[in-house]
Scaffold this motif. Structure first.
Motif, PDB file in Angstrom:
ATOM      1  N   THR A 131       0.839  -1.185   0.074  1.00  0.00           N
ATOM      2  CA  THR A 131      -0.178  -0.029   0.069  1.00  0.00           C
ATOM      3  C   THR A 131       0.729   1.324   0.183  1.00  0.00           C
ATOM      4  O   THR A 131       0.562   2.214  -0.635  1.00  0.00           O
ATOM      5  CB  THR A 131      -1.181  -0.080   1.328  1.00  0.00           C
ATOM      6  OG1 THR A 131      -1.676  -1.037   1.153  1.00  0.00           O
ATOM      7  CG2 THR A 131      -1.840   1.252   1.148  1.00  0.00           C
ATOM      8  N   GLN A 134       2.230   1.683  -3.592  1.00  0.00           N
ATOM      9  CA  GLN A 134       1.251   2.019  -4.465  1.00  0.00           C
ATOM     10  C   GLN A 134       1.021   3.821  -4.269  1.00  0.00           C
ATOM     11  O   GLN A 134       0.798   4.442  -5.015  1.00  0.00           O
ATOM     12  CB  GLN A 134      -0.145   1.343  -4.103  1.00  0.00           C
ATOM     13  CG  GLN A 134      -1.073   1.520  -5.253  1.00  0.00           C
ATOM     14  CD  GLN A 134      -2.021   2.769  -4.879  1.00  0.00           C
ATOM     15  OE1 GLN A 134      -2.215   3.346  -3.844  1.00  0.00           O
ATOM     16  NE2 GLN A 134      -2.648   3.461  -5.921  1.00  0.00           N
ATOM     17  N   VAL A 135       0.785   4.139  -3.005  1.00  0.00           N
ATOM     18  CA  VAL A 135       0.512   5.336  -2.583  1.00  0.00           C
ATOM     19  C   VAL A 135       1.702   6.317  -3.053  1.00  0.00           C
ATOM     20  O   VAL A 135       1.492   7.593  -3.695  1.00  0.00           O
ATOM     21  CB  VAL A 135       0.264   5.802  -1.138  1.00  0.00           C
ATOM     22  CG1 VAL A 135       0.352   7.212  -0.905  1.00  0.00           C
ATOM     23  CG2 VAL A 135      -0.973   4.938  -0.555  1.00  0.00           C
ATOM     24  N   SER A 137       3.769   5.551  -5.525  1.00  0.00           N
ATOM     25  CA  SER A 137       3.782   5.922  -7.000  1.00  0.00           C
ATOM     26  C   SER A 137       2.819   6.505  -7.513  1.00  0.00           C
ATOM     27  O   SER A 137       2.939   6.952  -8.755  1.00  0.00           O
ATOM     28  CB  SER A 137       3.928   4.421  -7.544  1.00  0.00           C
ATOM     29  OG  SER A 137       2.698   3.535  -6.907  1.00  0.00           O
ATOM     30  N   SER A 138       1.710   6.737  -6.808  1.00  0.00           N
ATOM     31  CA  SER A 138       0.537   7.501  -7.307  1.00  0.00           C
ATOM     32  C   SER A 138       0.813   9.122  -7.776  1.00  0.00           C
ATOM     33  O   SER A 138       0.116   9.826  -8.300  1.00  0.00           O
ATOM     34  CB  SER A 138      -0.786   7.728  -6.309  1.00  0.00           C
ATOM     35  OG  SER A 138      -0.386   8.423  -5.214  1.00  0.00           O
ATOM     36  N   LEU A 140       0.479  11.389  -5.435  1.00  0.00           N
ATOM     37  CA  LEU A 140      -0.420  12.246  -4.472  1.00  0.00           C
ATOM     38  C   LEU A 140       0.403  13.059  -3.388  1.00  0.00           C
ATOM     39  O   LEU A 140       0.143  14.183  -2.842  1.00  0.00           O
ATOM     40  CB  LEU A 140      -1.355  11.485  -3.772  1.00  0.00           C
ATOM     41  CG  LEU A 140      -2.563  11.024  -4.815  1.00  0.00           C
ATOM     42  CD1 LEU A 140      -3.411   9.991  -4.422  1.00  0.00           C
ATOM     43  CD2 LEU A 140      -3.234  12.211  -5.524  1.00  0.00           C
ATOM     44  N   HIS A 286      -4.478  19.159  -3.566  1.00  0.00           N
ATOM     45  CA  HIS A 286      -4.868  18.855  -5.024  1.00  0.00           C
ATOM     46  C   HIS A 286      -5.537  20.193  -5.382  1.00  0.00           C
ATOM     47  O   HIS A 286      -6.725  20.445  -4.644  1.00  0.00           O
ATOM     48  CB  HIS A 286      -5.686  17.663  -5.359  1.00  0.00           C
ATOM     49  CG  HIS A 286      -5.967  17.252  -6.458  1.00  0.00           C
ATOM     50  ND1 HIS A 286      -4.986  17.142  -7.327  1.00  0.00           N
ATOM     51  CD2 HIS A 286      -7.087  17.328  -7.212  1.00  0.00           C
ATOM     52  CE1 HIS A 286      -5.486  16.931  -8.507  1.00  0.00           C
ATOM     53  NE2 HIS A 286      -6.880  17.105  -8.489  1.00  0.00           N
ATOM     54  N   VAL A 295      -7.086   5.232   2.766  1.00  0.00           N
ATOM     55  CA  VAL A 295      -6.571   4.496   1.585  1.00  0.00           C
ATOM     56  C   VAL A 295      -6.846   3.164   1.608  1.00  0.00           C
ATOM     57  O   VAL A 295      -6.403   2.484   2.794  1.00  0.00           O
ATOM     58  CB  VAL A 295      -5.254   4.830   1.253  1.00  0.00           C
ATOM     59  CG1 VAL A 295      -4.848   4.063   0.120  1.00  0.00           C
ATOM     60  CG2 VAL A 295      -5.073   6.388   1.158  1.00  0.00           C
ATOM     61  N   GLU A 298      -4.010  -2.288   0.114  1.00  0.00           N
ATOM     62  CA  GLU A 298      -3.653  -3.265  -1.055  1.00  0.00           C
ATOM     63  C   GLU A 298      -3.834  -4.688  -0.455  1.00  0.00           C
ATOM     64  O   GLU A 298      -3.051  -4.782   0.779  1.00  0.00           O
ATOM     65  CB  GLU A 298      -2.155  -3.133  -1.701  1.00  0.00           C
ATOM     66  CG  GLU A 298      -1.966  -1.799  -2.404  1.00  0.00           C
ATOM     67  CD  GLU A 298      -3.063  -1.963  -3.868  1.00  0.00           C
ATOM     68  OE1 GLU A 298      -2.840  -3.019  -4.589  1.00  0.00           O
ATOM     69  OE2 GLU A 298      -3.752  -0.939  -4.237  1.00  0.00           O
TER      70      GLU A 298
END
Length: 350
Positions: A131, A134-135, A137-138, A140, A286, A295, A298
């Protein structure tokens, strides 16, 4: 779909590592057949595995193609060397070896014997780490500037009879959980320029390292890896800070408890999926807005290690955990010990 030709496996060691982390996958996945287990434990063995008294009996079985080494850490190098010389593919439970020189010797031997050699860094495949990756690589979080990872327990007493609690090479939580945290950090950020560490024995009557605080030094990034046996209220597993946001992840991966309870990794619905209470917290900016979100984690799956291993043996696929990567984890462990002794950062060099 091609026919599955199972790999015959010999397992050396049936303590926590062999019994909890390896045997359930070797018996649940059709790609493997657990043939022999070297152990003096009286616990029942899974499937039709046969108990033998010595590692030599495993290595002498010509039908066995793959040997899993789940013995105490100080035996890893000798057993892996013997298995490779016997013509077996080899998986070594982490930590790979006690020092980088032993790891280098094994890597060279595996190449000479034309056999696969890998290390069970299964915590690349936990829900929490997948997880975090993944966060990050996003995008954000923007550019990540700080990363802190913990693996804490609360066990103020010394576990009687455990080699991990003794003052012997490879004991203590640095080689245990520190190896995993280092491997995870290197997967995310590459190798550091230097290593700094504070290693301690904090429990009364303790003999092995039970507290570590590692700093991996990068030019524009702060990486801290910590572990303790006296953390009654555990810290977040991961804290990641970036220019545009932060992510905090609590709750340890649930696969370990499931395996300890005897759950099958292939027959348990929702294997590796964390409950919502474990999901992480993301704060980010954002389009001019400050946003906070939960979140969804995963799923974790240690079985991916073994599925990859089968593909590597049978089909020539690239190994998930390359031996050189595992060797460099050991090198960082060596530098951490040097840093703590000398009370200074030590440059990283392979």
């Amino acid at each position: 779909m091609s026919e599955v030709l199972p790999i015959a496996v010999g397992l050396i060691g049936y303590g926590n590592a062999g019994r909890i982390y390896h045997a359930p996958f070797l018996t649940a996945l059709p790609q493997f057949r657990l043939r022999k287990v070297s152990t003096r434990r009286a616990a029942p063995l899974p499937g039709d595995a046969v108990r033998v008294d010595s590692a030599e009996e495993v290595l002498a079985d010509e039908a066995i193609e793959l040997v899993i080494i789940a013995a105490p850490n100080h035996r890893h190098a000798d057993l892996a060397r013997a298995a490779l010389r016997a013509g077996k593919h080899v998986v070594v439970d982490k930590p790979f070896t006690l020092n980088a020189a032993e790891a280098d010797e094994l890597i060279t031997l595996a190449q000479e014997q034309q056999r696969l050699l890998t290390v069970y860094h299964n915590r690349r495949l936990t829900s929490d780490f997948r997880t975090v990756r993944q966060v990050m690589s996003s995008g954000l979080l923007g550019r990540v500037v700080e990363y802190e990872a913990h693996f804490d327990r609360y066990r103020p007493g010394i576990l009687a009879g455990s080699w991990k609690e003794e003052d012997v090479p490879g004991s203590g939580i640095l080689y245990d959980m520190g190896a995993h945290l280092i491997d995870q950090a290197v997967q995310l950020f590459g190798y550091p320029q230097a290593v700094a560490a504070d290693l301690r024995v904090q429990r009364r009557h303790g003999a092995a390292i039970d507290s570590f605080d590692l700093s991996l030094r990068y030019p524009d990034l702060k990486v801290t890896l910590k572990g303790s046996m006296l953390a009654g209220d555990a810290f977040p597993q991961f804290t990641v800070l970036g220019e545009q946001g932060s992510f905090i992840k609590r709750g340890r991966d649930i696969q370990e408890d499931a395996l300890r309870s005897g759950a099958s990794p292939t027959e348990t619905p929702g294997w590796g999926r964390e409950p919502e209470a474990y999901w992480g917290s993301l704060t980010t900016a954002h389009a001019g807005l400050d946003l906070t979100a939960v979140v969804k984690s995963e799923p974790g799956d240690y079985g991916l290690f073994y599925r990859n291993l089968y593909a590597a043996v049978r089909e020539g696929a690239e190994l998930l955990v390359k031996p050189r990567e595992a060797r460099n984890v050991i090198r960082i462990l060596e530098l951490a010990q040097q840093s703590s002794r000398e009370q200074r950062p030590v440059p990283f060099a392979e």
